[in-house]
Design a protein around this motif. Structure first.
Motif, short mmCIF file in Angstrom:
data_model
loop_
_atom_site.label_atom_id
_atom_site.label_comp_id
_atom_site.label_asym_id
_atom_site.label_seq_id
_atom_site.Cartn_x
_atom_site.Cartn_y
_atom_site.Cartn_z
N UNK A 273 82.72 64.72 -119.63
CA UNK A 273 83.60 65.29 -118.60
C UNK A 273 82.80 66.18 -117.64
N UNK A 274 83.24 66.20 -116.39
CA UNK A 274 82.61 67.03 -115.36
C UNK A 274 83.62 68.07 -114.89
N UNK A 275 83.18 69.31 -114.85
CA UNK A 275 84.02 70.42 -114.37
C UNK A 275 83.29 71.07 -113.20
N UNK A 276 83.92 71.09 -112.03
CA UNK A 276 83.24 71.66 -110.88
C UNK A 276 84.20 72.18 -109.85
N UNK A 277 83.65 72.94 -108.92
CA UNK A 277 84.45 73.46 -107.82
C UNK A 277 84.78 72.32 -106.86
N UNK A 278 85.98 72.34 -106.36
CA UNK A 278 86.47 71.24 -105.53
C UNK A 278 85.91 71.36 -104.12
N UNK A 279 84.65 70.97 -103.98
CA UNK A 279 83.98 71.04 -102.68
C UNK A 279 83.25 69.73 -102.42
N UNK A 280 83.37 69.21 -101.21
CA UNK A 280 82.60 68.06 -100.81
C UNK A 280 82.89 66.83 -101.64
N UNK A 281 81.83 66.10 -102.00
CA UNK A 281 81.96 64.80 -102.64
C UNK A 281 82.35 64.89 -104.11
N UNK A 287 88.04 62.67 -111.17
CA UNK A 287 89.48 62.43 -111.10
C UNK A 287 90.14 63.46 -112.01
N UNK A 288 90.77 64.45 -111.40
CA UNK A 288 91.26 65.62 -112.12
C UNK A 288 92.16 65.23 -113.28
N UNK A 289 91.80 65.72 -114.47
CA UNK A 289 92.58 65.45 -115.66
C UNK A 289 92.24 64.15 -116.36
N UNK A 290 91.46 63.28 -115.69
CA UNK A 290 91.10 62.01 -116.30
C UNK A 290 89.61 61.93 -116.62
N UNK A 291 88.75 62.34 -115.66
CA UNK A 291 87.30 62.33 -115.91
C UNK A 291 86.72 63.74 -115.91
N UNK A 292 87.57 64.71 -115.74
CA UNK A 292 87.11 66.10 -115.70
C UNK A 292 88.14 66.96 -115.00
N UNK A 293 87.68 68.09 -114.46
CA UNK A 293 88.60 69.02 -113.83
C UNK A 293 87.97 69.63 -112.58
N UNK A 294 88.75 69.69 -111.51
CA UNK A 294 88.35 70.37 -110.28
C UNK A 294 88.99 71.76 -110.30
N UNK A 295 88.16 72.79 -110.14
CA UNK A 295 88.62 74.16 -110.28
C UNK A 295 88.24 74.97 -109.04
N UNK A 308 88.10 70.37 -122.06
CA UNK A 308 87.21 69.21 -121.93
C UNK A 308 87.37 68.19 -123.05
N UNK A 309 87.63 68.60 -124.30
CA UNK A 309 87.79 67.59 -125.36
C UNK A 309 88.96 66.63 -125.15
#
Length: 352
Positions: A273-281, A287-295, A308-309
Motif C-alpha cells: 500500500x502507498x500512503x501519500x499527500x494528495x499532490x500531483x500525479x 486509488x484511495x481505499x483500494x491501493x492505499x490512502x491519499x491524506x 494499511x493492513x
C-alpha cells in the motif's frame, strides 16, 4: 534502421539499475531497452554510472555543491557532449537533468527534453524551447500543468519492471520511505506520522552535498532518528525489491506535486500500500481505499498507516499493471523515430 541516441543525465547523480533518483532510473531503463533492440545508446553521466550502452563518463563533484562546483560540472558536461556529437552521428539527443539549459548542445539533431521534476523547478523558458527542441512530461497531471505549445509531446508515463511483481516476501511491521533526503520530500513528516502510529520506519535514500540538503538532514532528520526510525542510506535494486515487498506500507510525504512517483508504482507492483499527500500525479497512482490512502497532513498519514493492513496486495499488483515498463520504453523509441523524420511531421501531429 538502427538509432544512435545520446542520453544526457543530471551531472551530479550516477546512472545505473541501482540508482536512487527516478530520472536516473528511467534513463537506465531506456538505455537498456535501446541496446536490447539493437540500437546504439550513448550515455553522458558522472563517474560511478553503469550503463548497457557506451558510458561517456564525467567526473563527479564530491564536495559542497555550491555555485562554483556546479558551474564546473556544467562545463565538463558541455565538453563531453560536444565531443560525442563530434565523434558519432547522433540521431536524437535526450536530456534528463533539471539543469539541462546549462549544457544544452547546439546540434542539428533533434533534442528531446523529459521533465522529470515539478514544473516549478524549471525556468519558464524551458516550456518555450527553441527550434528542434521537444518536451515531454511523465504523467497526465504534470502534462496538464504545462501551457500548450507546438513542441509539447504527449506524456510518457514511467513504467515498472516485471521483477517487482514476482516477490514472495512476507509482510513485516514497518513503514518505508524511498526518497532523496531534501526539504521538499517532507521526510520529517513521515517520521512524525510513523511515530504517532507506533510503527517502525526505514528511510532509504541519499543526502546530496547541497548545503540545503545537508542542513535539512542535520536539523530535521537526524534528531528524529532512534532505534525504531532509522536512516539506512542509498540501497541497491535487490534490497529495494525486498524492502518494498516486505513493508507494511510506503510513505510519500512530498510537499511539492509528485510528477510520477516511480517508487509508489514499484511499491504497488510489490503488493504494498502507498500512503501519500494528495499532490500531483500521486492521485493517478493511488486509488484511495483500494491501493492505499491519499491524506492531507501528518495526523491523517498516521491514521492511514494503521489502516494499511486492510489493503489487499493482489489489488495493488493488479492496479500497477497499467504502468508497463515495456510500454514506456517502446514509446520513447517510437518518439525518437518520429523526431528523426523529415520536419518531425509525426511528432508534430502527436503534440498536445
Amino acid at each position: 534502421m538502427g538509432l544512435t541516441v545520446l542520453s544526457v543525465a543530471y551531472p551530479l547523480a550516477p546512472v545505473s539499475p541501482d540508482c536512487v533518483g527516478g530520472a536516473e532510473q528511467v534513463l537506465s531503463q531506456i538505455d537498456d531497452a535501446l541496446v536490447r533492440a539493437g540500437h546504439c545508446s550513448l550515455v553522458v553521466a558522472c563517474d560511478g554510472s553503469r550503463v548497457a550502452g557506451r558510458l561517456l563518463a564525467v567526473s563527479r563533484e564530491t564536495g559542497s555543491l555550491e555555485g562554483p562546483a556546479i558551474a564546473a560540472a556544467h562545463a565538463r558536461h558541455r565538453r563531453v557532449i560536444a565531443a560525442a556529437l563530434g565523434r558519432w552521428q547522433v540521431d536524437v539527443v535526450h536530456m534528463h537533468g533539471v539543469d539541462f539549459p546549462h549544457y544544452l548542445p547546439r546540434t542539428a539533431a533533434p533534442v528531446l527534453v523529459t521533465l522529470h521534476l515539478p514544473l516549478s523547478f524549471y525556468p519558464p523558458e524551458v516550456l518555450r524551447p527553441g527550434r528542434g527542441i521537444w518536451v515531454n512530461c511523465v504523467s497526465q497531471s504534470q502534462h496538464a500543468g504545462c501551457r500548450p505549445h507546438a513542441q509539447l509531446l504527449p506524456p510518457i508515463e514511467n513504467g515498472v519492471a516485471d521483477h517487482f511483481f514476482v516477490s514472495g516476501h512476507a509482510k513485516r511491521n514497518f513503514a518505508l520511505v524511498l526518497a532523496r533526503i531534501c526539504p521538499e520530500k517532507g521526510v520529517h513528516l513521515a517520521i512524525a506520522a510513523a511515530q504517532r502510529a507506533g510503527v517502525p520506519l526505514l528511510i532509504a535514500g541519499e543526502v546530496f552535498s547541497y548545503p540545503e540538503h545537508q542542513e535539512y538532514f542535520e536539523a530535521e532528520i537526524r534528531p528524529r532518528l532512534d532505534r525504531w526510525r532509522r536512516f539506512i542510506g542509498p540501497i541497491g535494486l535487490a534490497r529495494k525489491r525486498r524492502l518494498l515487498a516486505a513493508a507494511h506500507c510506503l510513505l510519500v510525504p512530498s510537499l511539492v506535486p509528485e510528477t510520477s512517483s516511480l517508487a509508489a508504482r514499484e511499491a504497488l507492483a510489490s503488493g504494498t500500500a502507498v500512503i501519500g499527500f494528495s499532490r500531483g500525479a500521486l492521485a493517478e497512482v493511488v486509488e484511495h481505499g483500494r491501493t492505499g490512502f491519499l491524506v492531507n497532513n501528518e495526523r491523517e498519514m498516521a491514521d492511514a498507516i494503521t489502516r494499511a493492513p486492510t489493503i489487499i496486495p493482489s489489488e495493488c499488483r493488479r492496479f500497477a499493471r497499467r504502468f508497463s515498463l515495456q510500454t514506456m520504453t517502446s514509446k520513447y523509441i517510437e518518439t525518437y523515430r518520429a523526431l528523426c523524420r523529415p520536419a518531425n511531421s509525426s511528432a508534430s501531429r502527436g503534440a498536445a
